[in-house]
Write an enzyme that holds these catalytic residues in place. Structure first.
Site, PDB file in Angstrom:
ATOM      1  N   GLY A   1      15.293  57.143  69.368  1.00  0.00           N
ATOM      2  CA  GLY A   1      14.641  56.356  68.312  1.00  0.00           C
ATOM      3  C   GLY A   1      13.728  57.266  67.503  1.00  0.00           C
ATOM      4  O   GLY A   1      12.607  56.900  67.155  1.00  0.00           O
TER       5      GLY A   1
ATOM      6  N   LEU B   1      13.220  53.084  71.202  1.00  0.00           N
ATOM      7  CA  LEU B   1      14.245  52.335  70.473  1.00  0.00           C
ATOM      8  C   LEU B   1      13.734  50.943  70.136  1.00  0.00           C
ATOM      9  O   LEU B   1      13.053  50.305  70.940  1.00  0.00           O
ATOM     10  CB  LEU B   1      15.514  52.191  71.325  1.00  0.00           C
ATOM     11  CG  LEU B   1      16.231  53.478  71.737  1.00  0.00           C
ATOM     12  CD1 LEU B   1      17.398  53.159  72.665  1.00  0.00           C
ATOM     13  CD2 LEU B   1      16.719  54.226  70.506  1.00  0.00           C
TER      14      LEU B   1
ATOM     15  N   TYR C   1       4.655  36.810  71.123  1.00  0.00           N
ATOM     16  CA  TYR C   1       4.994  38.178  71.532  1.00  0.00           C
ATOM     17  C   TYR C   1       4.954  38.351  73.052  1.00  0.00           C
ATOM     18  O   TYR C   1       5.997  38.329  73.705  1.00  0.00           O
ATOM     19  CB  TYR C   1       4.108  39.222  70.826  1.00  0.00           C
ATOM     20  CG  TYR C   1       4.688  40.603  71.056  1.00  0.00           C
ATOM     21  CD1 TYR C   1       5.500  41.205  70.107  1.00  0.00           C
ATOM     22  CD2 TYR C   1       4.513  41.265  72.270  1.00  0.00           C
ATOM     23  CE1 TYR C   1       6.113  42.432  70.369  1.00  0.00           C
ATOM     24  CE2 TYR C   1       5.118  42.484  72.531  1.00  0.00           C
ATOM     25  CZ  TYR C   1       5.900  43.058  71.581  1.00  0.00           C
ATOM     26  OH  TYR C   1       6.518  44.257  71.838  1.00  0.00           O
TER      27      TYR C   1
HETATM   28  P1  NAI Z   1      11.408  51.427  64.256  1.00  0.00           P
HETATM   29  O1  NAI Z   1      12.303  50.312  63.839  1.00  0.00           O
HETATM   30  O2  NAI Z   1      10.553  52.070  63.264  1.00  0.00           O
HETATM   31  O3  NAI Z   1      12.294  52.580  64.953  1.00  0.00           O
HETATM   32  C1  NAI Z   1      13.330  52.280  65.826  1.00  0.00           C
HETATM   33  C2  NAI Z   1      14.137  53.514  66.102  1.00  0.00           C
HETATM   34  O4  NAI Z   1      15.239  53.135  66.957  1.00  0.00           O
HETATM   35  C3  NAI Z   1      14.762  54.152  64.858  1.00  0.00           C
HETATM   36  O5  NAI Z   1      14.750  55.552  65.019  1.00  0.00           O
HETATM   37  C4  NAI Z   1      16.213  53.665  64.907  1.00  0.00           C
HETATM   38  O6  NAI Z   1      17.145  54.520  64.254  1.00  0.00           O
HETATM   39  C5  NAI Z   1      16.431  53.673  66.405  1.00  0.00           C
HETATM   40  N1  NAI Z   1      17.567  52.855  66.852  1.00  0.00           N
HETATM   41  C6  NAI Z   1      17.765  51.534  66.702  1.00  0.00           C
HETATM   42  N2  NAI Z   1      18.923  51.172  67.295  1.00  0.00           N
HETATM   43  C7  NAI Z   1      19.453  52.296  67.830  1.00  0.00           C
HETATM   44  C8  NAI Z   1      20.627  52.588  68.564  1.00  0.00           C
HETATM   45  N3  NAI Z   1      21.508  51.631  68.911  1.00  0.00           N
HETATM   46  N4  NAI Z   1      20.874  53.867  68.909  1.00  0.00           N
HETATM   47  C9  NAI Z   1      20.013  54.862  68.568  1.00  0.00           C
HETATM   48  N5  NAI Z   1      18.877  54.649  67.894  1.00  0.00           N
HETATM   49  C10 NAI Z   1      18.594  53.375  67.536  1.00  0.00           C
HETATM   50  O7  NAI Z   1      10.578  50.874  65.507  1.00  0.00           O
HETATM   51  P2  NAI Z   1       9.081  51.108  66.025  1.00  0.00           P
HETATM   52  O8  NAI Z   1       8.226  50.031  65.521  1.00  0.00           O
HETATM   53  O9  NAI Z   1       8.685  52.518  65.874  1.00  0.00           O
HETATM   54  O10 NAI Z   1       9.269  50.785  67.576  1.00  0.00           O
HETATM   55  C11 NAI Z   1       9.577  51.761  68.545  1.00  0.00           C
HETATM   56  C12 NAI Z   1       9.177  51.235  69.911  1.00  0.00           C
HETATM   57  O11 NAI Z   1       7.757  51.055  69.930  1.00  0.00           O
HETATM   58  C13 NAI Z   1       9.791  49.868  70.227  1.00  0.00           C
HETATM   59  O12 NAI Z   1      10.189  49.845  71.563  1.00  0.00           O
HETATM   60  C14 NAI Z   1       8.643  48.902  69.973  1.00  0.00           C
HETATM   61  O13 NAI Z   1       8.744  47.737  70.740  1.00  0.00           O
HETATM   62  C15 NAI Z   1       7.459  49.767  70.413  1.00  0.00           C
HETATM   63  N6  NAI Z   1       6.163  49.337  69.867  1.00  0.00           N
HETATM   64  C16 NAI Z   1       6.010  49.098  68.526  1.00  0.00           C
HETATM   65  C17 NAI Z   1       4.812  48.633  68.032  1.00  0.00           C
HETATM   66  C18 NAI Z   1       4.629  48.356  66.567  1.00  0.00           C
HETATM   67  O14 NAI Z   1       3.594  47.782  66.191  1.00  0.00           O
HETATM   68  N7  NAI Z   1       5.561  48.751  65.739  1.00  0.00           N
HETATM   69  C19 NAI Z   1       3.649  48.390  68.921  1.00  0.00           C
HETATM   70  C20 NAI Z   1       3.879  48.794  70.282  1.00  0.00           C
HETATM   71  C21 NAI Z   1       5.109  49.203  70.735  1.00  0.00           C
END
Ligand code: NAI
Length: 397
Positions: A47, A140, A236
Site C-alpha cells: 500500500g 492496504l 468506526y
Molecule cells: P489509501 O487509500 O491512501 O492507500 C491505500 C493503499 O493501498 C494504496 O497504496 C493503494 O494502491 C493500496 N491498495 C489498495 N488495494 C490494493 C491491492 N489489492 N493490492 C495492492 N495495493 C492495494 O489509504 P490510507 O488512508 O493511507 O490507509 C492505509 C491504512 O492505514 C489502512 O489500513 C487504514 O485503515 C489505516 N489507517 C488510516 C487512517 C486514516 O485516517 N486515513 C487512520 C488510521 C489507520
C-alpha cells in the site's frame, strides 16, 4: 493539455502529475529537515503509493536510507480522458527521487492479496534485494480481496453493527453538509470486511516470507489501525471496519509468536485520523476531521500523514519514545485522543450547521486543501497544471 480537479462526491476523478511530483518532494523535504535516524535498511511497504504507506516509505528511505519495495494497486494513464491515478505518479516520482540518492526503489503494481504478487516480491527480494527485509509495513486500504486459497472474493463495507447511524457528513463536490443514514452491516458484510481489512493476508505474507528465509534477525512488521474517540465508535470502532482492525490485533500476536526465533515483532500502530482517499469516504468522519484539525492546529499538534509516520518511525518504531497501551499496541494517536482535545472537538461538532461549517469555526479549508493535495492539486510549490500526454504515457513504474 491543462488538468483541473473533478470529483464524484468525495472521490477525485482527476490528477495533476506535476502536483504529485511536488507533493512527494515536499514530503521528502519534510523528512530531511528532521535529520537522519537509524531505522529500517530494507523495507517492504504494502500500500506504498499514497498517504500512510507512501509516508512510511518516504521516512524509511529519506530518514534512514532504506532500500524499499512498494506494492500498490494503481492505474496507468491511457489517454487524455484517463490520466491514471495519483498513486501511479507517486510511485514513479518516489523512485526517481530515491534512485537519485543511490537507493533501491522497486515498484510492483498489482494485487497485494494475490499469491502471484507474493511470489514475485519474494523472488525479487531473493534475487535483487539482498535476500532479506527488516521491515514490512502493511498499509492496504482496499474495497475487496480474493482469497487465493478458496477463490472467493470478499468486499469490505464501512458500516455500523446492529444499529442504524445517522450523522452529518460533507460532500466535497457540492461543498454541502448532508445528513447521512448508514444502515447496519449484514453478517456477510462483516465477514467480508474482516477478510479484506483484518490481518489474515498480513499473516500470509509473513508466513511466505519466513518460509523463503527472507526475514532479517530483528525483523519488524506493522499494521496501521484506527480507534478514534467515542463520537466515532458507532460507525468506526464498533462497526465492520473496527471489528476487522480488532481481529488484526490477534494476527499481530500470532505474527510475534511466529517470529520468536528471529527476535522479530508484529505490531499494531493505532494511527491518527488524517485526510486520505480511504478516510474521506468513511461515513460521517469528514465532519469530525474538520473539527479535530481546528482544535489540533490551535494546540500545535495537527499532523499530515508524513508528519505522523515520520514521528512514529523516528520516535517509536526505532526510537525511545514508543507509547504502548495495555494491549501492546503503539499509540501515537494519543495526541488526537487526549481528553482536552476531544472535549473541544465535541463542543465544536455540536455547533456545526450548514451555514457555518465552511467558515473559520472549523478547519474545512485545510481539509479540502489536503484532499486536493492527494491528487496533485493546490500543492505548495507547484503552479504547473499543463501535462503532455505522450510524455506521461512513456513513464514507467
Ligand atoms: P489509501 O487509500 O491512501 O492507500 C491505500 C493503499 O493501498 C494504496 O497504496 C493503494 O494502491 C493500496 N491498495 C489498495 N488495494 C490494493 C491491492 N489489492 N493490492 C495492492 N495495493 C492495494 O489509504 P490510507 O488512508 O493511507 O490507509 C492505509 C491504512 O492505514 C489502512 O489500513 C487504514 O485503515 C489505516 N489507517 C488510516 C487512517 C486514516 O485516517 N486515513 C487512520 C488510521 C489507520
Amino acid at each position: 493539455m491543462k488538468v483541473e480537479m473533478k470529483f464524484k462526491g468525495n472521490v477525485s476523478r482527476a490528477v495533476n502529475p506535476n502536483g504529485c511530483k511536488q507533493e512527494v518532494q515536499n514530503q521528502i523535504n519534510y523528512v530531511k529537515k528532521q535529520g537522519n535516524y537509524k531505522g529500517a535498511n530494507k523495507a517492504l511497504i504494502l500500500g506504498a503509493s499514497s498517504s500512510y504507506g507512501l509516508a512510511s516509505r518516504i521516512t524509511a528511505a529519506f530518514g534512514s536510507h532504506a532500500d524499499t519495495i512498494g506494492v500498490s494497486f494503481e492505474r496507468a494513464p491511457r489517454d487524455e480522458n484517463m490520466l491514471g491515478t495519483a498513486g501511479w505518479y507517486n510511485n514513479i516520482y518516489f523512485k526517481e527521487f530515491a534512485e537519485k540518492e543511490g537507493l533501491i526503489a522497486k515498484n510492483f503494481i498489482g494485487d497485494a492479496y494475490s499469491l502471484e504478487m507474493k511470489e514475485q516480491v519474494i523472488s525479487y527480494i531473493k534475487e535483487s534485494f539482498g535476500g532479506k527485509i527488516d521491515l514490512l509495513v502493511y498499509s492496504l486500504a482496499a474495497p475487496k480481496r480474493t482469497d487465493y486459497k478458496t477463490g472467493i472474493t470478499y468486499n469490505s463495507a464501512l458500516k455500523p453493527i446492529g444499529e442504524t447511524v445517522v450523522g452529518e457528513n460533507i460532500n466535497l463536490e457540492t461543498e454541502e453538509l448532508f445528513t447521512q443514514v448508514v444502515e447496519p452491516a449484514t453478517e456477510d458484510e462483516i465477514e467480508g470486511t474482516v477478510k479484506v481489512m483484518g490481518g489474515e493476508d498480513w499473516e500470509w505474507w509473513i508466513e511466505l516470507l519466513k518460509e523463503a528465509d527472507c526475514l532479517e534477525e530483528g525483523f519488524k512488521t506493522v499494521l496501521y489501525s484506527y480507534i478514534g474517540p467515542e463520537a466515532t465508535h458507532a460507525f468506526y470502532h464498533d462497526g465492520s471496519l473496527g471489528i476487522a482492525k480488532t481481529q488484526a490485533e490477534e494476527s499481530a500476536n500470532r505474527i510475534t509468536n511466529e517470529l520468536k526465533e528471529l527476535n522479530g515483532k508484529g505490531l499494531i500502530c493505532v494511527s491518527k485520523a488524517v485526510t486520505t482517499k480511504a478516510s474521506v469516504v468513511i461515513p460521517i468522519l469528514p465532519t469530525y476531521l474538520i473539527c479535530l484539525y481546528k482544535v489540533m492546529l490551535a494546540e500545535g499538534t495537527h499532523e499530515t500523514p508524513i508528519m505522523h509516520k515520520d514521528r512514529i518511525f523516528r520516535d517509536m518504531l526505532y526510537g525511545n519514545e514508543a507509547n504502548y497501551d495495555e494491549k501492546g499496541r503503539l499509540r501515537p494517536d494519543s495526541w488526537e485522543l487526549s481528553e482536552e482535545v476531544q472535549a473541544k472537538v465535541s463542543q465544536l461538532m455540536a455547533k456545526l450547521t450548514s451555514d457555518n461549517f465552511k467558515t473559520d469555526l472549523t478547519a474545512y479549508n485545510l481539509f479540502r486543501k489536503e484532499f486536493f493535495n492527494l491528487n496533485g492539486f493546490e500543492v505548495d510549490g507547484n503552479n504547473n497544471d499543463e501535462v503532455d500526454i505522450a510524455e506521461l504515457l512513456k513513464m514507467q513504474p
